[in-house]
Design an enzyme around this catalytic site. Structure first.
Site, PDB file in Angstrom:
ATOM      1  N   PRO A 268      -5.319   8.406  10.859  1.00  0.00           N
ATOM      2  CA  PRO A 268      -4.375   7.279  10.956  1.00  0.00           C
ATOM      3  C   PRO A 268      -4.043   6.649   9.615  1.00  0.00           C
ATOM      4  CG  PRO A 268      -6.573   6.619  11.682  1.00  0.00           C
ATOM      5  CD  PRO A 268      -6.628   8.100  11.487  1.00  0.00           C
TER       6      PRO A 268
ATOM      7  N   HIS B 121      11.665   4.774  -7.964  1.00  0.00           N
ATOM      8  CA  HIS B 121      12.550   5.212  -6.885  1.00  0.00           C
ATOM      9  C   HIS B 121      11.705   5.609  -5.681  1.00  0.00           C
ATOM     10  CE1 HIS B 121      15.859   6.600  -9.949  1.00  0.00           C
ATOM     11  NE2 HIS B 121      15.837   5.287  -9.785  1.00  0.00           N
ATOM     12  N   GLU B 122      11.587   4.750  -4.710  1.00  0.00           N
ATOM     13  CA  GLU B 122      10.946   5.126  -3.445  1.00  0.00           C
ATOM     14  C   GLU B 122      12.036   5.616  -2.504  1.00  0.00           C
ATOM     15  OE1 GLU B 122       9.158   6.470  -0.717  1.00  0.00           O
ATOM     16  OE2 GLU B 122       7.733   5.556  -2.124  1.00  0.00           O
TER      17      GLU B 122
ATOM     18  N   GLU C   9      -5.221   3.934  -4.694  1.00  0.00           N
ATOM     19  CA  GLU C   9      -4.840   2.951  -3.676  1.00  0.00           C
ATOM     20  C   GLU C   9      -5.680   3.057  -2.409  1.00  0.00           C
ATOM     21  OE1 GLU C   9      -1.867   6.394  -3.332  1.00  0.00           O
ATOM     22  OE2 GLU C   9      -2.906   5.278  -4.909  1.00  0.00           O
TER      23      GLU C   9
ATOM     24  N   GLU D 216       3.732  11.584  -3.560  1.00  0.00           N
ATOM     25  CA  GLU D 216       3.938  12.353  -2.327  1.00  0.00           C
ATOM     26  C   GLU D 216       4.722  13.630  -2.671  1.00  0.00           C
ATOM     27  OE1 GLU D 216       3.066   8.425  -1.990  1.00  0.00           O
ATOM     28  OE2 GLU D 216       5.179   8.949  -2.283  1.00  0.00           O
TER      29      GLU D 216
ATOM     30  N   GLU E 279      -3.374  14.367   0.390  1.00  0.00           N
ATOM     31  CA  GLU E 279      -4.186  13.153   0.355  1.00  0.00           C
ATOM     32  C   GLU E 279      -5.397  13.229   1.271  1.00  0.00           C
ATOM     33  OE1 GLU E 279      -1.557   9.833   0.895  1.00  0.00           O
ATOM     34  OE2 GLU E 279      -0.507  10.206  -0.988  1.00  0.00           O
TER      35      GLU E 279
END
Length: 704
Positions: free
Chosen positions: A196, A416-417, A510, A486, A176
């Site tokens: 951050p 599903h996180e 996002e 991810e 990312e």
């Protein structure tokens, strides 16, 4: 089904030498333009060079390994034998950028042995295609090498020149980070160590993630990546800025002194180099797929490529939250302010999205925040057991939502996180997938936000590579397709396991809603098309119409024009494409017709023009309909493009609807200025179109 549709033409061994008297071997591409020379240098170390049209592309580059439990495997080799063979065939993609894929290569396999004790064996296989090459290490079964604890894989790519490079830092946790365009000598990944806005990041040295794309002074385009990443660590590439050299740097673990543990016999992933005169040829290449094994799942027709909506964007805008307590939203996570809003994943809200999707040719709905545990997922060190993946919040009636969706012709996409607590997820996968099978759900979006548990493992290490792959393999047993966020990067495994349908693995949409770092710049997606997208499908979540995010987050915005948001449905490939904005943003909007019409599964793909990081125009023909769609995007620079429609079949007239930037359109000053034109076109038509700064155009070309 992935099946051969063309007879095996040739795989005849051309040369087999029981004990070679030569220290060099050669193999060329079927068209003869790419040549690879393998040799042992004066120290007996495996070395290769690559040329294109008789000009060196990769200078002499060495190969080898270092281990924890044995001496390095690098020098003192002899060639035992070598085999040359060739293959030409064709296979079909069950879904994808095209229906039929040509697979044609020349192959060289070199059998090596150390001349001194412990006399270990090593094979090197090289496959050279017309659009590049791949090579891998093969460790045969042998008495002197059983368990290998690999500390370093020393694969060199010696460039020999200061190329232009589009690169991303070699982060062991995520992809990312933004892509950067510099000269090779100016690459410095270490300056991006502290960000951050990223939930987990680790950049141990000056290295880049792959795919990494380059352009030589002669205008040749190169892209370095890997294929068939199974039971091994992700490969980053260390950068030697003085000598213009890359060297493989496989991701490690804080819990072991080695980076990969394997038992012979085993193979490494393929190390790949795409070679193209035109930038667009990189996008059209299927080399990464061709280096993977054929379909092992058989019939996967239970998965249908589709457009989908989601209870998702409203969380990022702070309108609603994932949890019922209203404390866990992305606004809170990113700006440090405690905010309270309502739970998004309710039965009533899901039905509202289903109603809109049903009326607008959108086949599915993703519901995030449906299951208990979200109040504990951000900011908690101990995330084991937070989610169970089967228990909904009291205000979400899954039975009713699924029933209502089925009545309206809208499938439900499961979410599903894992919160990166992968052992919890692994223990519960059978139960979670069985629940999906019970409801007839065939697609899951999985997430791995945060530092990996167990502590010390990284997202891109061997431990997690196996977690991602095993999750998808297990899901297939329940007829579930996986869209991982991810994730580990794509390496073409969708050919072998076609239920690996898409994944994130980049700075997604996002980031434009979070505002703290300004979002994704207009150059982001023209970079992505020639870098990350070369690895495989991307779930980018396009289609934001409320560009300025008002009145919800006026400090944030999407840094494109509205016309470019439409173009992304064609340019950025995925077999599932999200209409990511709110229902209210789409209701009654004339431009939404393009999202209704656009396909997601393609018979063929043609890149009409483009330059890395600047602009690209792509045309795709939809499977089964004969309809075509064209998308074009540009970076911060406005430009004029001529589209030649000679890719259309001769003698037919099509109805074209063109969604383009208005005269005053600008990604920041006036992003929603757009125009819709309609006209008849044929294969003889040529059309001049203007792209505003950060803009684009989208064209639907429908059968009359």
């Amino acid at each position: 089904m992935n099946k051969l549709t063309c007879i095996f033409i040739s795989a005849i061994t051309m040369l087999l030498i029981a004990c070679s008297s030569s220290n060099s071997e050669k193999v060329s591409s079927p068209n003869g333009k790419i040549a690879l020379n393998f040799s042992l240098n004066s120290e007996g170390q495996p070395t290769y060079t690559v040329s294109f049209n008789n000009k060196t592309v990769i200078e002499p580059s060495t190969l080898g390994f270092e281990f924890e439990n044995m001496p390095e495997l690098a020098k003192g080799f002899k060639i035992l034998s070598a085999e040359n063979s060739n293959y030409s065939g064709e296979w079909e993609m069950p879904w994808g950028e095209q229906l039929k894929v040509k697979e044609e290569y020349q192959m060289l396999k070199v059998h090596l042995q150390e001349t001194k004790a412990p006399n270990r064996l090593l094979n090197l296989s090289f496959k050279v295609f017309n659009d590049g090459l791949g090579f891998r290490y093969e460790f045969p079964e042998q008495a002197n090498l059983t368990e290998a604890l690999i500390t370093h894989e020393n694969t060199q790519f010696n460039l020999g020149a200061n190329h232009d490079v589009w690169w991303q830092p070699g982060d062991w946790e995520l992809y990312e980070q933004l892509f950067h365009h510099t000269k090779f000598a100016d690459i410095d990944a270490t300056q991006y160590r502290n960000n951050p806005d990223l939930g987990a990041t680790y950049i141990p040295e000056n290295a880049v993630n792959t795919p990494v794309t380059m352009r030589t002074t002669d205008g040749l385009h190169l892209s370095f990546h890997e294929a068939g990443l199974i039971d091994y660590s992700d490969m980053t590439l260390k950068v030697d800025t003085k000598n213009f050299n890359l060297i493989s740097d496989i991701v490690g673990s804080d819990n072991t002194t080695y980076r990969v543990k394997r038992t012979a016999p085993f193979n490494t992933p393929w190390r790949t180099i795409l070679i193209a005169k035109k930038a667009g040829d990189l996008i059209e290449s299927r080399l990464i797929l061709n280096l993977n094994e054929p379909n092992k799942l058989g019939d996967v027709s239970w998965f249908k490529p589709t457009k989908y909506m989601g209870i998702w964007w409203e969380m990022h805008l702070g309108i609603s939250t994932w949890d019922m307590e209203g404390t866990q939203d992305m606004s809170q996570f990113h700006d440090g302010e405690k905010k309270t809003s309502k739970h998004g994943a309710t039965t009533k809200n899901a039905k509202r999205y289903i109603d809109f999707a049903s009326k607008n040719n959108i086949g599915a709905l993703l519901v995030e925040g449906w299951n208990t545990g979200w109040e504990h997922w951000i900011g908690f060190e101990d995330r084991e057991g937070v989610f169970d993946f089967v228990t909904p919040y009291p205000d979400y009636d899954m039975d009713e939502v699924v029933r209502y969706g089925r009545e309206k012709g809208v499938d439900i996409i499961m979410h599903h996180e894992t919160s990166a607590a992968v052992r919890t997820y692994e223990q519960q996968q059978d139960t979670a997938y069985a629940l999906m099978q019970h409801y007839g759900m065939h697609t899951v979006k999985s997430g791995y936000v945060g530092p990996i548990i167990p502590k010390g493992e990284h997202h891109h290490g061997q431990f997690m590579v196996n977690q991602y792959n095993n999750a998808a393999i297990k899901a297939a047993k329940y007829q579930v397709a996986v869209n991982a966020h991810e994730p580990i990067k794509p390496t073409g495994l969708r050919r072998t396991y076609p239920n690996i349908i898409s994944r994130e693995g980049l700075r997604g949409q996002e980031f434009n809603a979070w505002a703290s770092d300004g979002g994704n710049p207009p150059s982001h997606l023209p970079n992505i098309a020639f870098t990350r997208m070369l690895a495989g499908p991307i779930d980018y979540t396009p289609g934001i119409f409320n560009i300025k995010c008002e009145p919800y987050k006026p400090e944030a915005q999407v840094n494109t024009t509205l016309a470019q948001q439409l173009a992304l449905y064609v340019v950025i490939y995925s077999p599932i494409q999200m209409a990511a904005d709110l229902v209210d943003s789409y209701e009654g909007h004339p431009a939404f017709q393009f999202i209704r019409d656009v396909g997601v599964d393609w018979n063929q793909t043609k890149v009409l023009n483009g330059e890395v990081g600047e602009f690209v125009t792509i045309a795709r023909e939809e499977r089964n309909t004969g309809n075509w769609f064209v998308g074009s995007i540009t970076n911060e620079e406005a430009r004029d493009i001529t589209v030649n429609f000679n890719f259309l079949p001769n003698g037919k007239t099509f109805k074209a609807t063109i969604y383009k930037d208005g005269e005053k359109a600008h990604w920041d000053d006036n992003p929603t200025d757009y125009v819709i034109d309609k006209m008849d076109i044929t294969s003889d038509t040529k059309l001049d179109l203007h792209l505003a700064e950060g803009g684009g155009f989208a064209i639907s070309i429908l059968q009359k």
